[in-house]
Every structure is written in C-alpha cells, then in structure tokens.
Design a protein around this motif. Sequence first.
Motif, PDB file in Angstrom:
ATOM      1  N   PRO A   7       1.017  -1.378  -0.075  1.00 37.67           N
ATOM      2  CA  PRO A   7       0.397   0.109   0.085  1.00 37.67           C
ATOM      3  C   PRO A   7       1.251   0.895  -0.242  1.00 37.67           C
ATOM      4  CG  PRO A   7      -1.036  -1.745   1.835  1.00 37.67           C
ATOM      5  CD  PRO A   7       0.263  -1.919   1.034  1.00 37.67           C
ATOM      6  N   TRP A  32      -7.519  -3.961  -3.011  1.00 40.29           N
ATOM      7  CA  TRP A  32      -6.830  -3.901  -2.758  1.00 40.29           C
ATOM      8  C   TRP A  32      -6.370  -2.966  -1.647  1.00 40.29           C
ATOM      9  CZ3 TRP A  32      -1.886  -2.909  -3.414  1.00 40.29           C
ATOM     10  CH2 TRP A  32      -1.812  -2.533  -4.936  1.00 40.29           C
ATOM     11  N   ASN A  34      -6.449   0.995   0.597  1.00 40.74           N
ATOM     12  CA  ASN A  34      -6.608   0.790   1.725  1.00 40.74           C
ATOM     13  C   ASN A  34      -7.027   2.089   1.814  1.00 40.74           C
ATOM     14  OD1 ASN A  34      -4.651   2.494   1.979  1.00 40.74           O
ATOM     15  ND2 ASN A  34      -3.215   0.830   3.211  1.00 40.74           N
ATOM     16  N   SER A  35      -8.237   3.104   3.142  1.00 39.26           N
ATOM     17  CA  SER A  35      -8.312   3.825   2.712  1.00 39.26           C
ATOM     18  C   SER A  35      -7.417   4.940   2.468  1.00 39.26           C
ATOM     19  CB  SER A  35      -8.879   4.200   4.288  1.00 39.26           C
ATOM     20  OG  SER A  35      -8.183   4.077   5.237  1.00 39.26           O
ATOM     21  N   ASN A  37      -4.734   4.454  -0.023  1.00 32.81           N
ATOM     22  CA  ASN A  37      -5.039   4.609  -0.831  1.00 32.81           C
ATOM     23  C   ASN A  37      -5.600   5.160  -1.892  1.00 32.81           C
ATOM     24  OD1 ASN A  37      -3.432   1.315  -1.013  1.00 32.81           O
ATOM     25  ND2 ASN A  37      -2.309   3.175  -0.528  1.00 32.81           N
ATOM     26  N   VAL A  66     -14.203   0.148   1.480  1.00 29.53           N
ATOM     27  CA  VAL A  66     -13.291   0.809   2.247  1.00 29.53           C
ATOM     28  C   VAL A  66     -13.434   1.560   3.452  1.00 29.53           C
ATOM     29  CG1 VAL A  66     -11.036   1.968   2.504  1.00 29.53           C
ATOM     30  CG2 VAL A  66     -11.405   0.482   0.849  1.00 29.53           C
ATOM     31  N   GLU A  70     -13.127  -0.929   6.951  1.00 32.24           N
ATOM     32  CA  GLU A  70     -11.833  -0.758   7.074  1.00 32.24           C
ATOM     33  C   GLU A  70     -11.432  -0.571   8.438  1.00 32.24           C
ATOM     34  OE1 GLU A  70      -8.367   1.736   6.005  1.00 32.24           O
ATOM     35  OE2 GLU A  70      -8.359   0.744   4.699  1.00 32.24           O
ATOM     36  N   SER A  77      -8.457  10.249   6.780  1.00 31.45           N
ATOM     37  CA  SER A  77      -8.494   9.914   5.833  1.00 31.45           C
ATOM     38  C   SER A  77     -10.241  10.234   5.173  1.00 31.45           C
ATOM     39  CB  SER A  77      -8.854   7.768   5.611  1.00 31.45           C
ATOM     40  OG  SER A  77      -7.686   7.937   5.731  1.00 31.45           O
TER      41      SER A  77
END
Length: 140
Positions: A7, A32, A34-35, A37, A66, A70, A77
């Motif tokens: 990531p 895949w 994440n927050s 990204n 996400v 998450e 984020s």
Amino acid sequence: MATRRNPVELNRQLCRASARELLALVGEASTWMNSVNCATALHRLAKAETPPASDLGTLCDRTAAVLRSEARLTGRSVASIAWAVGKLRISHEPLLAALTSAAHARVRSLDGCALANVAWALAGVRDGHVADGALLEALA
C-alpha cells in the motif's frame, strides 16, 4: 490480474501518476486499495487541473467498501475523502452513504478542519438527505 502492491508503494505511484495513469492504477489495484490509497487517488483527481471526465465508478465503489469495512479507518482519511468528494461533486449514493456513516461514527475524533470538510462536502452534493441531517446535527 495485477500483482498486489504494498500500500505504501501504491501510494507513491498514485502521487506520481497523471489523472489518466491514476485511473489505470485504480483499475488494476481496486480490490485491495486501503483508505489511504482511496483518499490519495480521490484527492489527486480533485486537485488535477483537468479532472478526468471518465467514470469514477470503480474508485467510488472501492472507497465506499473501505469506508464501511476498514477497521483502522482514520478521521484524516475520512476528511480527505470528504474534501475530494465535495470538490469533484461526486453523487455516487453508496459512497455518500458510507462517507456519512464513517464520519458520523468518528465525529468526536475529527478536528475543526476535518469537521468543516465533511460538512461542506456533504452539503454540496446531497441536499436534504436524512442521513446528512443526523450527521450535520452531530457536527453542531
């Protein structure tokens, strides 16, 4: 199928990419991301001189997922995603619902700037939605 990236490395690539390249990266890595990204991708698109006119559905779908799932989702984020959603005027209902829910769950941990970003973003893209009213009341 694309190779799963670290990531942190993906974020570096997102930061260096043009808007078109960024959307291609999202297409390869969406399952895949994440927050951080998702926030980076949306933020970079929102700051682009010419935001892409293409469909942001894949990125919006992943960001919504996400935000809903998450475990380590941070207020930072959430605020970054909210700002980009407002700037891009995204009206993707699943993303807006997930953003509203994530912001509401973290309202006490958001600083003043983050609170303002969330309120501004949601007020600009969704007038009068019931969930917005509950969140905006919590923000007050």
